[in-house]
Structures are given as structure tokens and as C-alpha cells.
Scaffold this active site. Structure first.
Site, PDB file in Angstrom:
ATOM      1  N   HIS A 170       0.825  -1.217   0.000  1.00 48.25           N
ATOM      2  CA  HIS A 170       0.000   0.000   0.000  1.00 48.25           C
ATOM      3  C   HIS A 170       0.861   1.270   0.000  1.00 48.25           C
ATOM      4  CE1 HIS A 170      -3.277  -2.748   1.381  1.00 48.25           C
ATOM      5  NE2 HIS A 170      -2.286  -3.257   2.093  1.00 48.25           N
ATOM      6  N   SER A 292      14.965  22.014 -15.778  1.00 46.76           N
ATOM      7  CA  SER A 292      13.776  22.828 -16.000  1.00 46.76           C
ATOM      8  C   SER A 292      14.189  24.147 -16.630  1.00 46.76           C
ATOM      9  CB  SER A 292      13.084  23.074 -14.654  1.00 46.76           C
ATOM     10  OG  SER A 292      12.300  24.252 -14.723  1.00 46.76           O
ATOM     11  N   LYS A 298      16.157  22.057 -10.606  1.00 52.29           N
ATOM     12  CA  LYS A 298      15.449  20.817 -10.923  1.00 52.29           C
ATOM     13  C   LYS A 298      16.267  19.811 -11.717  1.00 52.29           C
ATOM     14  CE  LYS A 298      11.341  20.304 -11.119  1.00 52.29           C
ATOM     15  NZ  LYS A 298      10.211  19.684 -10.532  1.00 52.29           N
ATOM     16  N   GLU A 305       9.462   8.923 -16.651  1.00 54.25           N
ATOM     17  CA  GLU A 305       8.079   9.382 -16.835  1.00 54.25           C
ATOM     18  C   GLU A 305       7.565   9.029 -18.224  1.00 54.25           C
ATOM     19  OE1 GLU A 305       7.308  13.457 -14.838  1.00 54.25           O
ATOM     20  OE2 GLU A 305       9.466  13.332 -15.181  1.00 54.25           O
TER      21      GLU A 305
END
Ligand code: ARG
Length: 503
Positions: A170, A292, A298, A305
């Protein structure tokens, strides 16, 4: 405008190309563009020529063409294969698809005899054959990449044998596990993926559609066993209607590809989580991350992704083809022209995602102190405390309840279970003794889980050995297959599971 039946001159825009006979009017330009598949099916030009070479060879052997005619066709087709490999063919939308484009190229090269190639054949059995050959080549490439990625996971597991990470259920900290155990779980998944692709191959290779004609077979004395063998199939498809209308092989391929992408997507999701500031378990390599345009600090896990995101398009290809096929009456229907784009895209997507995953993983940095710390937090040793009491003879259910009370106390005091003193433990259960703390060390916890397939060092080492042996066995089999195919066929279209095929 070309006249009906004017097949000797190249088709012009709006002409009726190869079947002019029964048409008085030219095809509408938008219809021509809508109908054409050349942009997609040119990807199987090599396989189309392979099929034509087998067909022409057989027509010659059967006396349907003279030996000279067959030899001329085969030589012309081989020249065309070289042209295709050198990317020298100019494709025309007026000729609709790869089959008619290549037939026209052949006729331009060898003259009117080129028009005899299509004897006892239809584009319907032709395209079904080409598509199988094209997917076969792609499956071999994917099998090789799966093999390589498993090797990467096994190497990493070996490298990180003593790194301990929290195991989750979980996404809540559950019990500590070895990072190697976690990596080898993915190795198992990819091994099953290979099995699914091999199953797909075995059925794909068991039925050659060539010679089924448009749908009903042909009256020419063809030898379908011969063409099947020449193209590396075990047998000709038994039913001509099924041969031209079956796309199960593509659906199986897409189902296997979808499952493999799902596995890569889960791994990617973990890399995304683990590389976040909150987890901080791993740092992904600069080579496989991006920055970024506005936030200078970043470092984004774009590759992971995108692997996660591109899983959607592979599922889409599977759902798309299932939907295309579900309402089609036998036999061939033009709807089926929609079968290739998604399948080729899925193959390319999966191959690229495997390549990137295999390249990126070995370059990650693992922060072992941080993962170890995370693995000792959040009461990850609660089960072990209960197991301790159960070993002293307390029924596990009561042990569970006792430890539950200790968790509540620890929560209240803002400490971990191993920070509670013996007096506190004994208030809850007199079975606790001083040796309990030894059982709560994270290494002791991990190594206590020594059931078959468990996370104890010895069990993980066994897993590693088994996985390595299976991988070596696979490589040996592939080498044997490669030798055998080098001996028998000089221009075999099939490669093997471990070769780095590029086509
Ligand atoms: N481009 C077609 C396809 O991919 C080839 C077969 C065409 N057959 C026909 N009867 N129109 O399905």
C-alpha cells in the site's frame, strides 16, 4: 488522366493504377490518400521482397513460370532488396501500398515478366505473410533486449546485495528487504515477458498464409509447404479463409508488449518515487534526466516518466486492433489495413524503452545509508516483534495484538519500537526478554526471512545463481540456434534472442 486498363504507364494522381479495367472515372484525390498505406507498410518492404522471392522460386520449381522467368524475377527482387536496404526506393502514393510499389519497381527493372509475379497470389495472402515476417523480426529484437535488461538487473542485484531498503505494501513501509531482492523481482517479470514473446513466435511461425490467395486458395499447382519452409515457417496455414483474415499473432504480440510495458512502467514509477527529495533513495544519472527551463535546481526523471507514459500508447495499439477486428466478417476487410501502424509503433516503443532502462539503471547512484535508515523507521520491525512472541509460544493473533499496543505506546512517545525499554515491553507481555533487541536489528530481520524465495542473503544469493544460470542457458541456446541457421540458410530472416539485431 490514365485510361481504364492503362496499367503499362505509371499511375498518375487520380488514376486507377493497377486495376484500371473496370473503372471509368479516376479515384478522388482524398480517397487515394485515405486509401493508401504506403507510409506505414513501406516498413516491411524487405519482408515483402522476401515473400516474393519465395513465391517466385516456388512458381519456377512448379513449372508455373519457366526457370528463366523465375530466375529473372528472383534476381530483380534481390536487387530491389539491396535498394531497399540502401533506402533508394522512391515510394509513390498513387501505387497505394508497398506491394504494388515494389511490383512496379520490379517491372521497371525486369520488364513485362514482372507482371507474372502476382500469378497465384493476392495482396491478401501477401500482406498477411509480410506482417508476420515483420513482427517476427521485431520480436527477435525485443527478445534480445529483454535478455540484456535481465542481465543488467542481475548485475545490479549482485552489486547491491547488502543494500537494505524498506519494502512496501500500500506504499506504506511494511518490512525491510534487500535492494537486490527488489531488483530480481523485475528480472522475474522480464523473464516471463520473454516467455510470452516466444509463445507468440511459436504460433506466428506455425502458419504461413502465402498461397491462400484472395481468400479461397488458387487453381495453380502451387506448393505451399515449399514457400512456408523458404520463409522459415513450420507449416502453411491450414485454412485459406483463416490465413488471410487472422491477426491473432499481432494481438498476441501487442498483449505481450502491453504486459512488458506495464512492467517497465512500474519500475519507472519506482525510480520516479525513489529519486524524489522525499525518498532520496537514488540519484538518476545526468545522462538520463533533464532540467527545467525556469527552476534552476530541478533534475527531472523525464525518461522514466516517458516510459510510464508511453505504456499508454502500447495499450492503445492493443485496444485499437482488438476493436478493429471484433466485427469483421470473413475474410479480408480493408479495416485490417489499420493493423500495422499500432503494432510497429508498439514494437519501436517497447524496444526503445528497454534500451533506455538498460542504459540508465547501471548509472544510478544508490544512497544506502538513507535506504537503510528508511527501512528501520515506521515500525518496519513490528512483524518481527510479533514473530518473537510467537516463537516463545504465544498464539500469533495474541502476539499481533500485544505488538499493536506497543506501537500505540511508541507513537505516543514519538519513538521507534526498538527504543522502548524492556520494562515497557514486559508490561505488555512477560515473554519479552533482553535478547529481543538483537532480533530487531535490520540485518537480523532481513536474514530471518530465509524461506524459499525470501529476502535473506542466502536466499537472494540462490536467486542470483538461478537467474544467472537461466540467462547463460538462454545465451548458449541462442548461440546454437545462430550456428544452425548460419549452416542451413545464407539469407535467413530470423535472428536469435541474444543478437543485437537492429532491423
Ligand atoms: N494495404 C493492404 C493492407 O495493408 C494490403 C491488402 C490489400 N488487399 C485488398 N484486397 N485491398 O491490408
Amino acid at each position: 488522366m490514365s485510361r481504364p486498363g492503362d496499367t503499362a504507364t505509371p499511375a498518375k494522381a487520380g488514376g486507377q493504377g493497377m486495376w484500371g479495367g473496370r473503372f471509368a472515372e479516376a479515384t478522388d484525390a482524398l480517397v487515394q490518400a485515405f486509401n493508401a498505406s504506403i507510409e506505414v507498410d513501406r516498413a516491411m518492404a524487405f519482408e515483402d521482397l522476401e515473400g516474393s522471392i519465395a513465391h517466385a522460386t516456388m512458381l519456377g520449381e512448379q513449372g508455373i513460370l519457366t526457370p528463366d522467368e523465375a530466375a529473372t524475377l528472383v534476381a530483380g527482387l534481390r536487387d530491389l532488396q539491396r535498394q531497399v536496404e540502401a533506402d533508394e526506393v522512391t515510394w509513390s502514393i498513387e501505387l497505394e501500398d508497398v506491394h504494388m510499389n515494389l511490383e512496379r519497381c520490379l517491372t521497371e527493372r525486369v520488364g513485362a515478366v514482372g507482371g507474372k509475379l502476382h500469378t497465384a497470389r493476392s495482396r491478401n495472402d501477401q500482406v498477411a505473410t509480410d506482417f508476420r515476417l515483420a513482427l517476427r523480426a521485431r520480436i527477435h529484437r525485443i527478445l534480445a533486449l529483454l535478455h540484456e535488461t535481465r542481465g543488467v538487473l542481475i548485475d545490479l542485484a549482485e552489486r547491491h546485495l547488502d543494500v537494505i531498503v524498506p519494502g512496501y505494501t500500500h506504499l506504506q513501509v511494511a518490512q525491510p528487504v534487500r535492494l537486490s531482492h527488489h531488483l530480481l523481482a523485475y528480472q522475474e517479470m522480464l523473464a516471463r515477458d520473454q516467455g510470452r514473446f516466444r509463445d507468440t513466435l511459436s504460433r506466428l511461425d506455425a502458419a504461413c498464409p502465402l498461397g491462400a490467395g484472395a481468400l479461397a486458395g488458387t487453381g495453380f499447382p502451387i506448393d505451399r509447404h515449399r514457400t512456408a519452409a523458404l520463409l522459415g515457417f513450420t507449416e502453411p496455414a491450414a485454412n485459406s479463409l483463416d490465413a488471410v483474415s487472422d491477426r491473432d499473432f499481432a494481438l498476441e504480440f501487442l498483449a505481450a508488449a502491453s504486459i512488458a510495458m506495464m512492467h517497465l512502467s512500474r519500475l519507472s514509477e519506482e525510480l520516479i518515487l525513489w529519486s524524489s527529495q522525499e525518498f532520496g533513495f537514488v540519484t538518476l544519472p545526468d545522462s538520463h534526466t533533464t532540467g527545467s527551463s525556469i527552476m534552476p535546481q530541478k533534475k527531472n526523471p523525464d525518461v522514466s516518466e516517458l516510459v510510464r507514459g508511453k505504456t499508454g500508447r502500447v495499450y492503445g495499439a492493443l485496444m485499437g486492433l482488438l476493436t478493429v477486428m471484433k466485427g469483421l466478417p470473413l475474410a479480408y476487410n480493408k479495416d485490417m489495413q489499420e493493423d500495422k501502424e499500432g503494432a510497429f509503433d508498439a514494437a519501436e516503443t517497447l524496444a526503445t524503452c528497454l534500451r533506455l532502462t538498460a542504459d540508465m539503471l547501471p548509472r544510478w547512484q544508490v544512497h544506502a545509508e538513507r535506504t537503510r535508515l528508511a527501512a528501520t523507521r515506521a515500525f518496519s520491525n513490528a512483524t518481527d516483534l510479533a514473530d518473537y512472541l510467537a516463537r516463545k509460544g504465544l498464539p500469533f493473533r495474541e502476539a499481533h495484538a500485544a505488538v499493536g499496543r506497543l506501537v500505540a505506546i511508541a507513537l505516543e512517545r514519538g519513538v521507534d519500537l526498538h527504543d522502548l525499554d524492556l520494562a515497557t515491553l514486559r508490561e505488555v507481555s512477560p515473554f519479552f526478554e533482553a535478547d529481543v533487541y538483537r532480533h530487531l536489528e535490520v540485518e537480523a530481520i532481513v536474514d530471518a526471512r530465509d524461506s524459499y524465495g525470501g529476502t535473506a542473503r542466502q536466499r537472494v544469493e540462490e536467486q542470483l545463481l538461478r537467474a544467472r544460470a537461466a540467462l547463460a542457458e538462454e545465451a548458449a541456446q541462442a548461440a546454437t540456434a545462430r550456428e544452425a541457421s548460419d549452416d542451413t540458410a545464407s539469407d535467413d530472416t530470423a535472428s536469435d534472442d541474444t543478437a543485437q539485431g537492429s532491423r
